[in-house]
Design an enzyme around this catalytic site. Structure first.
Site, PDB file in Angstrom:
ATOM      1  N   SER A 169     -10.300  -0.694   6.547  1.00 46.24           N
ATOM      2  CA  SER A 169      -9.598  -0.504   5.263  1.00 46.24           C
ATOM      3  C   SER A 169      -8.865  -1.718   4.723  1.00 46.24           C
ATOM      4  CB  SER A 169      -8.602   0.650   5.368  1.00 46.24           C
ATOM      5  OG  SER A 169      -9.280   1.874   5.337  1.00 46.24           O
ATOM      6  N   SER A 206      -9.897   1.610   2.430  1.00 49.32           N
ATOM      7  CA  SER A 206      -9.019   2.442   1.634  1.00 49.32           C
ATOM      8  C   SER A 206      -7.937   1.649   0.886  1.00 49.32           C
ATOM      9  CB  SER A 206      -8.336   3.483   2.522  1.00 49.32           C
ATOM     10  OG  SER A 206      -7.441   2.853   3.425  1.00 49.32           O
ATOM     11  N   LYS A 237       0.865  -1.183   0.000  1.00 52.59           N
ATOM     12  CA  LYS A 237       0.000   0.000   0.000  1.00 52.59           C
ATOM     13  C   LYS A 237       0.903   1.235   0.000  1.00 52.59           C
ATOM     14  CE  LYS A 237      -4.017   1.869   2.489  1.00 52.59           C
ATOM     15  NZ  LYS A 237      -4.890   1.723   3.668  1.00 52.59           N
TER      16      LYS A 237
END
Lengths: 103, 469
Positions: free
Chosen positions: B183, B159, B84
């Protein structure tokens, strides 16, 4: 119904160091109002003598030895590598004081 | 090696490498080819070809040296990883999917990144996400939204949108993520992969862009429970750089286990197919000899309000450091959602509102934690939906932040309580979108969740499937 005013939004933006455009103020005012209004449901909850939670680990006072660990430090060159506004190994910033009297 | 032949689990990958059916370099060729072919998904912000080939070369040398105990010493040998873009990677651009960090090159790596590389993992690139991890759809990225690999009209969740999409589409074997209010679990659910949100304090946050410091948890995605467990075991534990992390005894699975079904997670607004699939999953456990019982988490309905007070408050503080002086661009470059959360957080912490909002929320948070403690006195784990609905359409919720925030309703409570959660896929709905469920356990009960997850995979004879891209 909570209704934030334009003044409220400008005040908060100033605290948060954000410069908002008129368009953003127009857009955010009702959006933030509706979210904050949703929070009013919390007033239904009788929290009695509940203590506020600030963390969930239960840990207290985690210390390390008071000595410099070179492996965990950045060199000066590394530390300033993220900016191109550098002078003699220092970050250049705008003056925060005005009207020098010594010259 | 063809793009279509990339192995789907860590054990298959390592078996292929050790039996010399393919080299790590060929594996990287295949991944990069596939990433390039699937550009439309927008799963990656940065692909790091040079670093990936360099690491693949090292892995190939390790294998040709024929070292003893190679997999014990390098448990992630040859594993293709997407990080990420919130995880600092030394020398590789890290943006947090925000224009503020558009050109930021970190001078050190996050603990998790360093540990995965040391374990033989190969970083393929940095995955897309909602900027600063603010969002439940991936649409808040300043680098454009990621698409759901099962149907490009739908969001992949957020997310950690790019990480989930990348694993689902086979553009990496595993991927890292952060879970502050759901997330990891929610995009895992929307993309049909396994997602682990560890206990708060199990994995170091060092070198990861902070969102909300009392809630941020660092986990990962894989196509199987065993793979998420392997990554967890490599990444967990003290590093001397995050004082909330402690090495502790984990809760072990008991011979006879009990699962609780919380009635507050089956309320109006929950999609019928979602509810039915979760109940169907509970029956799988029951058939395997696990006792089911209804439980109650009475303060669940207040979790969203508590979460959207505490989280923006901490966001406003953490994003205070971005002044555009030492690195990054000026604050004007924050996107709309970051500005909204900074404003919201500053408001609830400001003079005259602190007691009514922030302090009240932290008290209700204590009651939510108590709910979980009471339930875990009676059961080993809780089984619940991850999200009230399957993946929604791109653009469906972007104009209404409150509606978007409510997508976190079943995931945020675990963050407020600091407990672990494991999201598992369980099939597809009529439209062909993934369905799934989550298992929640008491603090440091990851081994229990892994055991239950693997039991579910075994009982359902779970087969990994990839979307047609």
């Amino acid at each position: 119904m909570v209704k934030l005013t334009k003044q409220d939004v400008l005040h908060v933006a100033k605290l948060a160091k954000l410069d908002l455009t008129d368009f953003e103020i127009e857009k955010f005012t009702p959006q933030l109002s509706s979210v904050i209004d949703h929070f009013s449901e919390l007033s239904e909850v009788d929290t009695g003598d509940a203590e506020p939670t600030s963390q969930t680990t239960g840990l207290e006072n985690v210390y390390r030895e008071d000595k410099v660990n070179i492996d965990q430090s950045l060199s000066q060159d590394d530390a300033i590598s993220g900016s191109d506004k550098i002078h003699n190994g220092y970050f250049k910033v705008k003056a925060i004081l005005e009207g020098r009297t010594d010259k | 090696m063809k793009n279509t032949n990339i192995p789907l689990t860590i054990s298959e990958t390592q078996e292929g490498l050790l039996k010399k059916r393919f080299s790590a370099t060929e594996l990287v060729d295949a991944y990069l080819g596939k990433i390039n072919k699937a550009k439309d998904l927008n799963a990656y912000i940065t692909v790091c070809e040079d670093e990936a080939y360099k690491k693949a070369g090292e892995v190939d040398r390790l294998i040709s040296d024929n070292l003893p105990f190679i997999l014990e010493n390098f448990p992630l040998l040859g594993v293709g990883i997407g990080h990420k873009d919130l995880f600092l990677t030394k020398g590789i651009r890290t943006t947090a999917a925000s224009k503020v960090l558009e050109g930021f090159i970190p001078v050190y790596s996050a603990t998790v990144v360093a540990r995965m590389e040391k374990a033989g993992g190969i970083t393929l690139g940095k995955t897309n996400c909602d900027a600063w991890a603010h969002g439940a759809s991936g649409e808040n990225s300043d680098f454009g939204p990621t698409k759901n690999p099962w149907d490009g009209k739908f969001v992949p969740g957020g997310s950690s949108s790019g990480s989930a999409a990348s694993v689902a589409a086979g553009l990496s074997l595993v991927a890292t993520g952060t879970d502050t209010g759901g997330s990891i679990r929610q995009p895992a659910n929307f993309c049909g992969v396994v997602g682990l949100k560890p206990t708060y304090g199990a994995v170091s946050r060092y070198g990861i862009v902070a969102m909300a410091s009392s809630l941020d948890s660092v986990g990962n995605f894989g196509k199987s429970v065993a793979d998420t467990e392997t990554v967890f075991n490599v990444t967990r534990g003290e590093d001397g750089r995050d004082s909330t992390v402690k090495n502790t005894e984990f809760v072990k699975p008991r011979a006879k286990m009990k699962i609780g079904i919380p009635k507050e997670y089956f309320v109006e607004g929950v999609d019928k197919e979602v509810a039915e699939s979760v109940i169907a999953a509970s029956k799988v456990f029951e058939k395997a000899g696990i006792e089911l019982t209804q439980v109650s988490l009475p303060h669940t309905k207040y979790a969203m309000s508590v979460y959207y007070i505490v989280q923006p408050a901490e966001v406003s503080s953490n994003l205070g450091r971005y002044d555009g002086i030492r690195y990054g661009n000026p604050r004007a470059d924050f996107g709309a959602e970051a500005k909204r959360r900074i404003m919201l957080g500053t408001y609830v912490l400001s003079a005259g509102y602190y007691d009514a909002f922030y302090l009240k929320a932290q008290k209700v948070r204590s009651m939510l934690i108590k709910d979980f403690e009471d339930v875990f006195d009676k059961v080993d784990a809780v089984l619940a939906p991850v999200s009230p609905t399957p993946a929604f359409e791109l653009g469906e919720k972007t104009a209404n932040p409150l509606k978007m925030y409510l997508a976190d309703i079943f995931t945020a409570p675990a963050n407020l309580a600091g407990i672990p959660g494991l999201a598992l896929p369980s099939g597809f709905n009529k439209e062909g979108l993934p369905l799934g469920f989550q298992l929640l356990g008491p603090r440091f009960s990851e081994p229990v969740l892994f055991e239950l997850g693997k039991l579910y995979e075994k009982e359902t004879d779970y087969k990994i499937v990839l979307p047609n891209l």
